[in-house]
Design a protein around this motif. Structure first.
Motif: not given
Length: 260
Positions: A126-153
């Motif tokens: 999913v990370i191709d180094g151009k359109n999607v980077t590791i930073t993008d992955v971390d940002i999306v994870f923080s956006k989707i998960k709950g504020k007090s949660s460390r995991t996603i369903t």
């Protein structure tokens, strides 16, 4: 004499009259039975005679093994049908569960940590180094998960993939982009890398080379390097009768027989 005959005749006659009287009494009782009792008796007899007869043939004894086999086939067919229906949407979820439990023996596979989310995106390209980077992955994870949660369903996992699909496949429509990113993940499993390998160095080789051992350590191994066991740890008394170091023990009989 006549008096005696008359007495005997009277006795027999009285006995006969008593029997006749008793028989008449029984007949009179039978004829004068109350009408209610008689009607009830007749109704019971009629009900018994009109009771429907069970014409169902008796059930033949069946084989328990065949019954169990039939039930098992029925259960398997139902399970396979349900599994076929669930298989249409289970490929993506199966991959989610495999990555969710990776490296965590207590994980249930229903929730995924950020570390495993990043590994999934990396292993599935999913990370191709151009359109999607590791930073993008971390940002999306923080956006989707709950504020007090460390995991996603799993549902949040699909939302995160939808967010990344817009950046990963910019030249496709939203639906096509989601399907393409699903294809990257379906049927995949964590890639295990960096497995510990045996280290071969001169120092290790010198310490494990039995031909270079000296003293008592040398006595514990034979010339091939195999351990002698108890014989190499303890001094065993030789009770064979030969002096120590004699190499031709047990050859006397052979020599004598060969000379004859």
């Amino acid at each position: 004499m006549a008096a005696m005959l008359t007495s005997v005749t009277n006795t027999k006659l009285s006995a006969l009259l008593e029997q006749i009287s008793h028989a008449l009494v029984l007949k009179d009782r039978a004829g004068n039975m109350p009408q209610g009792i008689l009607s009830s008796t007749m109704a019971d007899n009629k009900a018994k005679s009109t009771k429907p007869v069970n014409k169902t043939p008796p059930k033949s004894p069946s084989d328990p093994a065949k019954d169990r086999a039939a039930k098992r086939l029925s259960y398997d067919s139902n399970s396979s049908h349900e599994g076929a229906m669930a298989g249409e949407i289970s490929a993506l979820e199966e991959a989610f569960r495999k990555f969710a439990i990776h490296g965590d023996t207590r994980a249930t596979g229903k929730e995924m940590h950020g570390k495993n989310w990043s590994k999934l995106c990396k292993d599935c390209h999913v990370i191709d180094g151009k359109n999607v980077t590791i930073t993008d992955v971390d940002i999306v994870f923080s956006k989707i998960k709950g504020k007090s949660s460390r995991t996603i369903t799993f549902e949040q996992f699909k939302e995160a993939l939808q967010e990344l699909s817009k950046k990963r496949f910019k030249d496709k429509s939203d639906e096509e982009a989601v399907q393409e990113i699903y294809k990257l993940i379906e049927g995949k499993a964590p890639i295990i890398s960096g497995v510990t390998k045996a280290i071969s160095s001169p120092t290790v080789s010198r310490l494990t080379d039995t031909s270079k051992f000296t003293g008592s350590h040398k006595e514990r191994f034979d010339p091939s390097g195999k351990g002698k066991g108890k014989a190499g740890r303890e001094d065993l008394v030789d009770a064979s009768g030969y002096v120590s170091g004699y190499k031709h023990a047990g050859t006397y009989d052979h020599k004598v027989q060969g000379s004859k």
